[in-house]
Design a protein around this motif. Structure first.
Motif, mmCIF file in Angstrom:
data_model
loop_
_atom_site.group_PDB
_atom_site.id
_atom_site.type_symbol
_atom_site.label_atom_id
_atom_site.label_comp_id
_atom_site.label_asym_id
_atom_site.label_seq_id
_atom_site.Cartn_x
_atom_site.Cartn_y
_atom_site.Cartn_z
ATOM 1 N N LEU A 174 0.851 -1.187 0.000
ATOM 2 C CA LEU A 174 0.000 0.000 0.000
ATOM 3 C C LEU A 174 0.883 1.233 0.000
ATOM 4 C CD1 LEU A 174 -2.699 -0.882 2.685
ATOM 5 C CD2 LEU A 174 -2.837 -1.141 0.213
ATOM 6 N N LYS A 175 0.579 2.148 -0.879
ATOM 7 C CA LYS A 175 1.251 3.439 -0.915
ATOM 8 C C LYS A 175 0.174 4.508 -0.997
ATOM 9 C CE LYS A 175 5.585 2.093 -3.023
ATOM 10 N NZ LYS A 175 6.615 2.617 -2.145
ATOM 11 N N TRP A 176 0.483 5.663 -0.486
ATOM 12 C CA TRP A 176 -0.431 6.796 -0.593
ATOM 13 C C TRP A 176 0.374 8.003 -1.028
ATOM 14 C CZ3 TRP A 176 -0.754 11.179 2.792
ATOM 15 C CH2 TRP A 176 0.172 11.183 3.814
ATOM 16 N N ILE A 177 -0.322 8.984 -1.558
ATOM 17 C CA ILE A 177 0.318 10.207 -2.030
ATOM 18 C C ILE A 177 0.112 11.279 -0.965
ATOM 19 C CG2 ILE A 177 0.436 11.928 -3.880
ATOM 20 C CD1 ILE A 177 1.164 9.036 -4.726
ATOM 21 N N ASP A 178 1.220 11.778 -0.413
ATOM 22 C CA ASP A 178 1.101 12.763 0.662
ATOM 23 C C ASP A 178 0.774 14.147 0.111
ATOM 24 O OD1 ASP A 178 3.493 13.886 -0.233
ATOM 25 O OD2 ASP A 178 4.677 13.223 1.490
ATOM 26 N N ASP A 179 0.671 15.116 1.014
ATOM 27 C CA ASP A 179 0.259 16.470 0.627
ATOM 28 C C ASP A 179 1.306 17.203 -0.209
ATOM 29 O OD1 ASP A 179 1.918 16.576 2.840
ATOM 30 O OD2 ASP A 179 0.746 18.075 3.910
ATOM 31 N N GLU A 180 2.504 16.642 -0.331
ATOM 32 C CA GLU A 180 3.537 17.219 -1.190
ATOM 33 C C GLU A 180 3.664 16.471 -2.515
ATOM 34 O OE1 GLU A 180 7.007 17.171 1.283
ATOM 35 O OE2 GLU A 180 6.282 18.819 2.525
ATOM 36 N N GLY A 181 2.786 15.469 -2.723
ATOM 37 C CA GLY A 181 2.800 14.702 -3.959
ATOM 38 C C GLY A 181 3.774 13.539 -3.965
ATOM 39 N N ILE A 218 -2.253 13.143 8.461
ATOM 40 C CA ILE A 218 -1.900 14.147 7.455
ATOM 41 C C ILE A 218 -3.105 14.427 6.551
ATOM 42 C CG2 ILE A 218 -0.462 14.584 5.421
ATOM 43 C CD1 ILE A 218 1.796 13.124 6.966
ATOM 44 N N TYR A 219 -3.839 13.384 6.178
ATOM 45 C CA TYR A 219 -5.030 13.574 5.344
ATOM 46 C C TYR A 219 -6.046 14.474 6.040
ATOM 47 C CZ TYR A 219 -9.698 12.692 3.650
ATOM 48 O OH TYR A 219 -10.984 12.854 3.230
ATOM 49 N N THR A 220 -6.320 14.214 7.312
ATOM 50 C CA THR A 220 -7.331 15.021 8.012
ATOM 51 C C THR A 220 -6.867 16.456 8.202
ATOM 52 O OG1 THR A 220 -6.549 14.255 10.182
ATOM 53 C CG2 THR A 220 -8.397 13.075 9.207
ATOM 54 N N GLU A 230 2.102 3.746 10.408
ATOM 55 C CA GLU A 230 2.175 4.477 9.142
ATOM 56 C C GLU A 230 0.781 4.811 8.621
ATOM 57 O OE1 GLU A 230 6.443 2.760 7.588
ATOM 58 O OE2 GLU A 230 4.630 1.772 6.907
ATOM 59 N N LEU A 231 -0.193 3.920 8.832
ATOM 60 C CA LEU A 231 -1.573 4.207 8.434
ATOM 61 C C LEU A 231 -2.118 5.378 9.238
ATOM 62 C CD1 LEU A 231 -4.157 3.511 6.841
ATOM 63 C CD2 LEU A 231 -4.736 1.946 8.722
ATOM 64 N N GLU A 232 -1.879 5.383 10.536
ATOM 65 C CA GLU A 232 -2.347 6.477 11.379
ATOM 66 C C GLU A 232 -1.718 7.804 10.965
ATOM 67 O OE1 GLU A 232 -1.551 5.126 15.365
ATOM 68 O OE2 GLU A 232 -3.112 3.584 15.241
#
Length: 68
Positions: A33-40, A57-59, A50-52
């Motif tokens: 699983l990977k996600w794209i953070d607020d900096e791309g 950061i998402y919230t 890591e999920l938390e």
């Protein structure tokens, strides 16, 4: 692209299961699983901690959904 409404209280195991079901991946097949953070930048999620962090950061930004 598949879209799901994840509960912020979900555990890492539950998120993995949700992704497996959505993508039709058997339990014995490893997934990453990977996600794209607020900096791309892509960030790997391989633990509850890591999920938390991803949810935190998402919230904080809420500019778009949490992209996995």
């Amino acid at each position: 692209m598949l879209i799901s409404d994840l509960d912020l209280a979900m555990t890492y195991t539950e998120v993995c299961e949700e992704v497996r079901q959505m993508c039709g991946v058997r339990k014995e097949v490893p997934i990453t699983l990977k996600w794209i953070d607020d900096e791309g930048d892509p960030c790997t999620i391989s633990s509850q901690m890591e999920l938390e962090e991803a949810f935190r950061i998402y919230t904080r930004s809420r500019s778009s959904g949490l992209l996995l």
